[in-house]
Write a protein that holds these residues in place. Structure first.
Motif, mmCIF file in Angstrom:
data_model
loop_
_atom_site.group_PDB
_atom_site.id
_atom_site.type_symbol
_atom_site.label_atom_id
_atom_site.label_comp_id
_atom_site.label_asym_id
_atom_site.label_seq_id
_atom_site.Cartn_x
_atom_site.Cartn_y
_atom_site.Cartn_z
ATOM 1 N N ASP A 100 -3.776 1.939 -11.979
ATOM 2 C CA ASP A 100 -3.973 2.519 -10.854
ATOM 3 C C ASP A 100 -3.356 1.584 -9.896
ATOM 4 O O ASP A 100 -2.535 2.141 -8.685
ATOM 5 C CB ASP A 100 -5.374 2.570 -10.542
ATOM 6 C CG ASP A 100 -6.162 3.542 -11.444
ATOM 7 O OD1 ASP A 100 -5.252 4.292 -11.982
ATOM 8 O OD2 ASP A 100 -7.261 3.361 -11.793
ATOM 9 N N PHE A 101 -3.350 0.228 -9.851
ATOM 10 C CA PHE A 101 -2.957 -0.619 -9.062
ATOM 11 C C PHE A 101 -1.469 -0.748 -8.975
ATOM 12 O O PHE A 101 -0.563 -0.540 -7.682
ATOM 13 C CB PHE A 101 -3.622 -2.092 -9.220
ATOM 14 C CG PHE A 101 -2.833 -3.231 -8.044
ATOM 15 C CD1 PHE A 101 -3.370 -3.095 -6.801
ATOM 16 C CD2 PHE A 101 -1.695 -3.988 -8.322
ATOM 17 C CE1 PHE A 101 -2.910 -4.148 -5.834
ATOM 18 C CE2 PHE A 101 -1.090 -5.040 -7.514
ATOM 19 C CZ PHE A 101 -1.690 -4.984 -6.394
ATOM 20 N N LEU A 139 -0.043 2.313 -7.154
ATOM 21 C CA LEU A 139 -0.201 2.478 -5.824
ATOM 22 C C LEU A 139 0.777 1.488 -5.068
ATOM 23 O O LEU A 139 1.297 1.830 -3.854
ATOM 24 C CB LEU A 139 -1.770 2.478 -5.359
ATOM 25 C CG LEU A 139 -2.868 3.215 -5.358
ATOM 26 C CD1 LEU A 139 -4.046 2.841 -5.426
ATOM 27 C CD2 LEU A 139 -2.531 4.518 -4.421
ATOM 28 N N LEU A 140 0.774 0.485 -5.793
ATOM 29 C CA LEU A 140 1.826 -0.614 -5.159
ATOM 30 C C LEU A 140 3.248 -0.069 -5.226
ATOM 31 O O LEU A 140 4.088 -0.128 -4.225
ATOM 32 C CB LEU A 140 1.803 -1.687 -5.949
ATOM 33 C CG LEU A 140 2.747 -2.828 -5.577
ATOM 34 C CD1 LEU A 140 2.647 -3.403 -3.841
ATOM 35 C CD2 LEU A 140 2.547 -4.232 -6.201
ATOM 36 N N ASN A 177 3.595 2.465 -2.359
ATOM 37 C CA ASN A 177 3.654 2.022 -0.899
ATOM 38 C C ASN A 177 5.377 1.423 -0.998
ATOM 39 O O ASN A 177 5.815 1.512 0.057
ATOM 40 C CB ASN A 177 2.874 0.907 -0.970
ATOM 41 C CG ASN A 177 1.576 1.324 -0.272
ATOM 42 O OD1 ASN A 177 1.381 2.160 0.613
ATOM 43 N ND2 ASN A 177 0.355 1.283 -0.924
ATOM 44 N N LYS A 190 -3.805 -10.830 -4.763
ATOM 45 C CA LYS A 190 -3.894 -9.198 -4.847
ATOM 46 C C LYS A 190 -4.343 -8.361 -3.898
ATOM 47 O O LYS A 190 -4.128 -7.301 -3.738
ATOM 48 C CB LYS A 190 -4.471 -8.770 -6.176
ATOM 49 C CG LYS A 190 -3.511 -8.282 -7.175
ATOM 50 C CD LYS A 190 -4.493 -8.079 -8.423
ATOM 51 C CE LYS A 190 -3.457 -7.254 -9.585
ATOM 52 N NZ LYS A 190 -4.310 -6.936 -10.770
ATOM 53 N N THR A 191 -5.204 -9.224 -3.190
ATOM 54 C CA THR A 191 -6.046 -8.390 -2.077
ATOM 55 C C THR A 191 -5.203 -8.654 -0.720
ATOM 56 O O THR A 191 -5.943 -8.187 0.335
ATOM 57 C CB THR A 191 -7.426 -9.035 -2.066
ATOM 58 O OG1 THR A 191 -7.349 -10.525 -1.878
ATOM 59 C CG2 THR A 191 -8.544 -8.810 -2.982
ATOM 60 N N SER A 192 -4.198 -9.360 -0.739
ATOM 61 C CA SER A 192 -3.357 -9.264 0.409
ATOM 62 C C SER A 192 -2.928 -8.116 1.098
ATOM 63 O O SER A 192 -2.559 -7.174 -0.177
ATOM 64 C CB SER A 192 -2.189 -10.391 0.252
ATOM 65 O OG SER A 192 -2.371 -11.699 -0.181
ATOM 66 N N PHE A 195 -0.626 -4.680 2.367
ATOM 67 C CA PHE A 195 0.464 -4.463 1.781
ATOM 68 C C PHE A 195 1.650 -5.028 2.524
ATOM 69 O O PHE A 195 2.704 -5.425 1.943
ATOM 70 C CB PHE A 195 0.749 -2.983 1.736
ATOM 71 C CG PHE A 195 2.151 -2.463 1.142
ATOM 72 C CD1 PHE A 195 2.509 -2.687 0.098
ATOM 73 C CD2 PHE A 195 2.763 -1.918 2.486
ATOM 74 C CE1 PHE A 195 3.861 -2.188 -0.176
ATOM 75 C CE2 PHE A 195 4.340 -1.576 1.843
ATOM 76 C CZ PHE A 195 4.605 -1.518 0.532
ATOM 77 N N ALA A 198 -8.006 -4.515 -4.375
ATOM 78 C CA ALA A 198 -6.407 -4.391 -3.893
ATOM 79 C C ALA A 198 -6.164 -2.872 -4.211
ATOM 80 O O ALA A 198 -5.180 -2.652 -3.473
ATOM 81 C CB ALA A 198 -5.926 -5.263 -5.000
ATOM 82 N N MET A 199 -6.765 -2.358 -5.375
ATOM 83 C CA MET A 199 -6.429 -0.715 -5.255
ATOM 84 C C MET A 199 -6.480 -0.047 -3.948
ATOM 85 O O MET A 199 -5.784 0.622 -3.571
ATOM 86 C CB MET A 199 -6.752 -0.176 -6.406
ATOM 87 C CG MET A 199 -6.647 -0.773 -7.906
ATOM 88 S SD MET A 199 -7.497 -0.098 -9.080
ATOM 89 C CE MET A 199 -7.869 -1.334 -10.078
ATOM 90 N N MET A 217 -4.350 -0.732 -1.302
ATOM 91 C CA MET A 217 -2.952 -0.311 -1.565
ATOM 92 C C MET A 217 -3.077 1.251 -1.154
ATOM 93 O O MET A 217 -2.281 2.056 -0.533
ATOM 94 C CB MET A 217 -2.473 -0.305 -3.100
ATOM 95 C CG MET A 217 -1.996 -1.768 -3.241
ATOM 96 S SD MET A 217 -0.655 -2.018 -2.177
ATOM 97 C CE MET A 217 -0.828 -3.882 -2.213
ATOM 98 N N GLY A 218 -4.146 1.992 -1.781
ATOM 99 C CA GLY A 218 -4.616 3.447 -1.269
ATOM 100 C C GLY A 218 -4.559 3.810 0.076
ATOM 101 O O GLY A 218 -3.915 4.499 0.586
ATOM 102 N N GLU A 228 -3.290 1.875 2.524
ATOM 103 C CA GLU A 228 -2.148 1.704 3.095
ATOM 104 C C GLU A 228 -1.117 2.900 2.745
ATOM 105 O O GLU A 228 -0.237 3.460 3.950
ATOM 106 C CB GLU A 228 -1.526 0.617 2.336
ATOM 107 C CG GLU A 228 0.230 0.077 2.913
ATOM 108 C CD GLU A 228 -0.208 -0.429 4.427
ATOM 109 O OE1 GLU A 228 -1.190 -0.857 4.871
ATOM 110 O OE2 GLU A 228 0.955 0.007 5.007
#
Lengths: 130, 610
Positions: free
Chosen positions: A14-15, A18-19, A22, A109-111, A113, B387-388, B391-392, B394
């Motif tokens: 999922d991460f 999404l990354l 973006n 990871k929480t930085s 985007f 984090a997910m 991103m979502g 964003e």
């Protein structure tokens, strides 16, 4: 302008998706993500990324193992790497929030985007300069 | 008198008669001379002789009368003498009866001995004592026939002394031991036995069996000695005083307490000879009350100033002593010095309190450790989904048209939510990761300066005036500069938040010696600091409104905050204290009298630090 190729190696689909979305959105990169670190070397060899974003905590082969394996591969050893992990916090002293440990940049990871993006651009730029 | 008269007359008549005979003889001689003168003389003499014969006749007549009278007299006299003899005989019988009664009935042993200390006469009681049937059986025998040699020799010696000196021995208590081993105590009196002329012809004496009495006396003596030993062995000060407040009994402890040479030296004296006036007055009024009411005083606590710098805590009990009629005649009392026990009790209470405190600390510290471990685990697991979502959001934010205000607003709110969650997670990670330190010797003032620099802009913006009172040449302290800086920044931010309208922030550093270790619940490492340790203290004073005392025990709890929602995570102080504890120091917050809060960090100066 030639798009830079970025390989995301993270066990969280999922991460990584999404990354990737973006990053795709920026139009600056060609992005591929994989969620099985065991495939990292093979995919990298084939994909030939300009930069790898690697998670640290992963089942089987963790981020450290992946970097070690890359360093043994002549065609992969010079690819810049950003360790994107929940283990570290964003470094307020760094303009791109990164922390250098063992010669590698670690980014939280929480930085948000934009911070991640800035960090990617910085390392791509440095790579070009070198 | 009459008899005497008769006798005198008789003697005169006899003389005249004899004279007449003599004259007759003389006349006869002269008549032989044949002279005229002789005739005259003869005539004269004849006349005289006739007179003599007349007298003689008269005399003889009187004598016959007198003889008759004398005979009556002597008969009478004899009768009187017989009566007197009868009386004496009767009296002798009575005396003999008395003597024999005395000898036989008296419950004492009576004896008479000769010069060789052999029995002349003994009474029935003595015969019985010697297991003889009759007193006469003892005659001619001596003590050695009945007693063991030791006693018999002693008795013989005494008797010889009496015979030699003529002095009696009275009231002598002796242990009689018979040949067969039987023994008993006697009270004996021995005297010289004299004849009618006062010559010593032996000894006599009397002895009474006082075995029971002596045993009672010995028992009483033993009990008295035991009681004396007992009261003398007591560390408490024991006394008996009469109604005049004179000591009649005192134990050693009291004598030593008041500095008297011996307990006896206090007897007959009153307390005012040994105690200060105030003590005497108090005691006197108490004694009067006890004597008048008969009510005792039990365990009265009071302070006794033994010397200028020696105040003792005493416990006194006084009880009235009653005579047979139930009237108080004196007081028996006991003073106990409980200073040591009191101190021990207080020490125990303190120790108990400290123990409870330590237990609370331990529980609190364990709680913190558990929270730390939990936070660490939770933080890592929460970060990935955060984090997910980040991103979502964003990605989605780019999909919402710019003119869609509600959509854009929603995205912004979600971003703020994400940031808040990230801060909390960051705090949790700090809380748990504070366990690892990289310590090295550092100048604390440099760390303070760096922390101030980081906040300088914020202070200016918040209209906060910063005063630095940093002592020069402070010894280096072993610390993790990054972590301590994090703590200082944290405390400064707290101070800034406490002064929304501006104020003064004073940051002070100095070296000192630790006077008292302030134990704080939850502070696990406070034990590293000891009184007298050389420490560096960093104080951060603000001029805010301070914290409410009711929150004093909660301010270091994780997630406790008085700040508005979203402003603070409630983890800053708990993380800060955790970091300072890992430096073996303490962090304390106190309200200042003038207003505001003082955050006080104490760090130990290493012994090797110069």
């Amino acid at each position: 302008m030639i798009s830079s190729k970025i390989l995301i190696i993270d066990d969280e689909p999922d991460f990584s998706a999404l990354l990737k979305a973006n990053l795709d959105e920026t139009g600056e990169f060609i992005v591929q993500d994989i969620n099985d670190s065991a495939l990292a070397v093979r995919v990298a060899k084939k994909f030939k990324p300009d930069l790898c974003i690697i998670d640290v905590i992963m089942p089987g082969m963790d981020g450290g193992d992946v970097v070690a394996r890359f360093s043994k591969e002549p065609e992969l050893k010079d690819i810049p790497v950003i360790m994107l992990t929940a283990l570290v916090e964003e470094n307020p002293d760094s303009s791109v929030g990164e922390t250098h440990t063992c010669g590698l940049p670690f980014l939280s990871k929480t930085s948000d985007f934009q911070t991640i993006l800035a960090c990617i651009r910085k390392h791509l730029r440095e790579d070009v300069l070198t | 008198m009459e008899n005497q008269t008769y006798s005198a007359r008789g003697r005169i008549c006899t003389a005249i008669t004899l004279a007449g005979i003599a004259l007759a003889g003389l006349i006869w001689l002269i008549s032989q001379l044949n002279t005229s003168a002789g005739n005259q003389i003869v005539a004269t003499l004849v006349i005289i002789s006739i007179i003599c014969l007349v007298f003689l006749t008269i005399y003889k007549t009187e004598t016959a009368n007198q003889s008759s009278q004398c005979s009556d007299y002597f008969i009478e006299k004899n009768k009187l003498l017989e009566e007197q003899l009868n009386e004496v005989t009767q009296e002798n019988h009575t005396l003999e009866h008395y003597f024999s009664t005395l000898m036989e009935e008296i419950p004492a042993n009576i004896y008479f001995k000769d010069l060789d200390s052999r029995f002349l006469k003994v009474n029935q009681s003595l015969a019985k004592t010697f297991d003889c049937g009759h007193p006469t059986d003892l005659l001619g025998k001596a003590d050695h026939d009945f007693f063991n040699d030791e006693h018999a020799d002693k008795a013989l010696k005494d008797e010889k002394q009496i015979l030699a000196s003529g002095k009696k021995i009275t009231g002598q208590v002796e242990l009689e031991t018979f040949s067969n081993g039987r023994h008993g105590w006697v009270l004996t009196t021995k005297m010289p036995f004299r004849d009618r002329n006062g010559r010593i012809i032996g000894t006599f004496g009397m002895s009474s069996d006082v075995t029971e009495l002596i045993e009672v006396k010995n028992t009483l003596e033993r009990e008295r000695n035991m009681l004396r030993s007992l009261i003398d062995s007591f560390p408490d000060k024991i006394f008996v005083r009469n109604a005049c407040r004179e000591y009649t009994l005192v134990n050693k402890a009291l004598a030593e307490w008041v500095g008297a040479e011996t307990p006896d030296a206090m007897l007959g004296k009153t307390p005012d000879e040994f105690y200060a006036e105030d003590v005497v007055q108090l005691g006197s009024s108490e004694d009067s009350e006890i004597l008048s009411t008969g009510n005792p005083i039990i365990n009265r606590e009071w302070k006794y100033k033994k010397s200028e710098d020696d105040i003792r805590i005493m416990l006194t009990t006084k009880v009235p002593l009653l005579d047979e009629e139930g009237r108080s005649w004196g007081i028996v009392g006991m003073d106990r010095d409980i200073t040591t026990q009191r101190k021990t009790r207080e020490d125990l209470l303190i120790a108990n309190s400290n123990l409870q405190h330590a237990q609370e600390q331990l529980i609190q510290a364990e709680k913190m450790e558990s929270i730390g471990r939990l936070a660490s685990g939770v933080a890592h697991e929460v970060k990935n989904p955060l984090a997910m979502i980040g991103m979502g959001i964003e990605l989605l934010s780019k999909r919402i048209p710019e003119n869609d205000d509600t959509g854009q607003d929603t995205i912004e709110r979600m971003k703020r939510g994400i940031n808040r969650a990230k801060k909390i997670v960051e705090g949790l990670v700090n809380f748990s990761s504070a366990r690892q330190l990289t310590r090295e010797l550092k100048d604390i003032n440099l760390v303070i300066s760096d922390a101030i620099s980081l906040n300088e802009y914020q202070f200016r913006k918040a209209n906060i005036h910063v005063v630095q009172e940093l002592a020069k040449d402070l010894p280096a302290v072993k610390l993790d500069a990054t972590k301590v800086e994090q703590v200082l920044v944290n405390l400064m931010i707290n101070s800034q938040h406490a002064m929304p309208d501006g104020g003064t922030l004073t940051i002070r550093s100095y070296a000192t010696q630790l006077e008292k270790v302030i134990k704080d619940e939850g502070a696990r490492t406070a034990d590293h600091l000891r009184e007298g340790d050389g420490v560096i203290r960093i104080e951060i004073d603000d001029t805010g409104s301070g914290f409410e005392e009711k929150h004093a025990n909660q301010i270091f709890d994780p997630f406790f905050t008085t700040k508005p929602t979203g402003v603070g995570t409630g983890l800053g102080l708990s993380v800060s204290r955790k970091i300072i504890e890992l430096h073996e120091g303490t962090l304390a917050l106190t309200n200042l009298e003038a207003g505001g809060v003082r955050a006080s960090i104490t760090l130990k100066i290493p012994e090797t630090s110069s």
